[in-house]
Design an enzyme around this catalytic site. Structure first.
Site, PDB file in Angstrom:
ATOM      1  N   ALA A   1      60.571  29.330  48.453  1.00  0.00           N
ATOM      2  CA  ALA A   1      59.617  28.773  49.420  1.00  0.00           C
ATOM      3  C   ALA A   1      60.364  27.810  50.329  1.00  0.00           C
ATOM      4  CB  ALA A   1      58.484  28.051  48.695  1.00  0.00           C
ATOM      5  N   ASP A   2      59.777  27.581  51.482  1.00  0.00           N
ATOM      6  CA  ASP A   2      60.343  26.592  52.414  1.00  0.00           C
ATOM      7  C   ASP A   2      59.767  25.207  52.140  1.00  0.00           C
ATOM      8  OD1 ASP A   2      61.977  28.448  53.979  1.00  0.00           O
ATOM      9  OD2 ASP A   2      60.039  29.356  54.406  1.00  0.00           O
TER      10      ASP A   2
ATOM     11  N   ASP B   1      59.908  34.315  43.782  1.00  0.00           N
ATOM     12  CA  ASP B   1      60.282  34.118  45.187  1.00  0.00           C
ATOM     13  C   ASP B   1      60.513  32.632  45.456  1.00  0.00           C
ATOM     14  OD1 ASP B   1      60.842  34.622  47.844  1.00  0.00           O
ATOM     15  OD2 ASP B   1      58.865  35.437  48.341  1.00  0.00           O
TER      16      ASP B   1
ATOM     17  N   GLY C   1      65.557  35.695  50.244  1.00  0.00           N
ATOM     18  CA  GLY C   1      66.155  34.412  50.633  1.00  0.00           C
ATOM     19  C   GLY C   1      67.354  34.054  49.773  1.00  0.00           C
ATOM     20  N   SER C   2      67.934  32.895  50.060  1.00  0.00           N
ATOM     21  CA  SER C   2      69.163  32.511  49.365  1.00  0.00           C
ATOM     22  C   SER C   2      68.904  32.148  47.900  1.00  0.00           C
ATOM     23  CB  SER C   2      69.828  31.337  50.095  1.00  0.00           C
ATOM     24  OG  SER C   2      68.934  30.246  50.196  1.00  0.00           O
TER      25      SER C   2
ATOM     26  N   GLY D   1      62.793  33.231  56.153  1.00  0.00           N
ATOM     27  CA  GLY D   1      63.634  34.424  56.269  1.00  0.00           C
ATOM     28  C   GLY D   1      62.917  35.585  56.936  1.00  0.00           C
TER      29      GLY D   1
ATOM     30  N   LYS E   1      56.090  29.773  53.519  1.00  0.00           N
ATOM     31  CA  LYS E   1      57.159  30.749  53.355  1.00  0.00           C
ATOM     32  C   LYS E   1      57.390  31.464  54.688  1.00  0.00           C
ATOM     33  CE  LYS E   1      57.229  33.390  49.892  1.00  0.00           C
ATOM     34  NZ  LYS E   1      58.683  33.200  50.017  1.00  0.00           N
ATOM     35  N   GLY E   2      58.490  32.204  54.737  1.00  0.00           N
ATOM     36  CA  GLY E   2      58.759  32.965  55.952  1.00  0.00           C
ATOM     37  C   GLY E   2      59.962  32.487  56.732  1.00  0.00           C
TER      38      GLY E   2
ATOM     39  N   GLU F   1      56.284  39.752  51.535  1.00  0.00           N
ATOM     40  CA  GLU F   1      56.225  38.827  50.399  1.00  0.00           C
ATOM     41  C   GLU F   1      54.775  38.605  49.984  1.00  0.00           C
ATOM     42  OE1 GLU F   1      60.242  36.179  51.335  1.00  0.00           O
ATOM     43  OE2 GLU F   1      58.321  35.478  52.069  1.00  0.00           O
TER      44      GLU F   1
END
Ligand code: 5RP
Length: 219
Positions: free
Chosen positions: A83-84, A81, A29-30, A97, A94-95, A103
């Site tokens: 997270a959303d 990592d 992810g970004s 992306g 998550k997910g 992950e």
């Protein structure tokens, strides 16, 4: 600070959890892209990385960081990592992306999960961000009907094929008050590969980028 600057601040602060000589688990992810840049700055001090996606692998390789196959490693110290969404119990969605399955696998092997986010990702109750579910393509419509029975509205993420060759359903309209139970319930639907709830294995450390720096929490 902009949202991206807060992501970058959290990502660089995560270097505090990377010890000399270690193999680092790397998410997608970004926010993680900033972390990969940070890792590049200390690449001589680490042995290498285990990656959670083709995109992160390409970026790590471009910086000259050695990639290890997870099957060749019995354990490693830290997985970093984004997270959303993340709630007060360190459970995450998550997910965003579409890399949730790899992950979750890499996170399962790591001793410590360091979650790096900007402050917009912290929530009281998860569900405003649609919950990604990776499905075997032929099961997509069936799984969507089963997810609707749980009270959500699944939407096919058209045009997206995961690194594993599967499809993504994004489940809108959930209010996730019992993330562990919902994670188990969704994973039990035939045709589901993984869902984006990381509650059974949540984060151990949370690094939040805020307008004037970073905040760190340990579970
Ligand atoms: C990818 C992910 C990401 O960690 C999540 O979507 C957050 O992304 P970003 O750092 O770009 O906001 O789970 O599958």
């Amino acid at each position: 600070m902009t949202q991206d600057e807060m992501k970058k601040a959290a990502a660089w602060a995560a270097l505090d959890y990377v010890t000399p000589g270690c193999i680092v688990g790397v998410g997608t992810g970004s926010t993680v892209n900033h972390f990969i840049d940070a890792l590049g700055s200390i690449k001589e001090q680490i042995t290498g990385a285990v990656s959670s996606s083709e995109a992160s692998t390409a970026k790590l390789k471009a910086l000259g960081i050695r990639i290890f196959d997870l099957n060749d490693i019995s354990e490693f110290d830290v997985y970093v990592d984004g997270a959303d969404e993340i709630d007060g119990s360190m459970a995450m969605i998550k997910g965003g992306g579409a890399a949730l399955t790899r992950e979750k696998i890499v996170a399962a092997v790591a001793k410590c999960f360091v979650c790096i986010v900007d402050e917009t990702k912290t929530v009281e109750v998860m569900g405003a961000f649609p919950l990604p579910v990776e499905v075997i393509p032929m099961a997509r419509a069936y799984v969507a009907r089963e997810l609707a029975k749980l009270g959500g509205t699944p939407v096919y993420r058209e045009g997206v094929v995961t690194d594993n060759g599967n499809h993504i359903l994004d489940v809108h309209g959930l209010t996730i008050t019992a993330p562990r139970e919902l994670e188990t319930q969704i994973n039990a639907v035939v045709g589901v590969v993984t869902n984006g709830l990381f509650a059974a294995r949540g984060a151990d450390v949370l690094v939040i980028g805020i307008p004037d720096g970073v905040k760190k929490y340990t579970a």
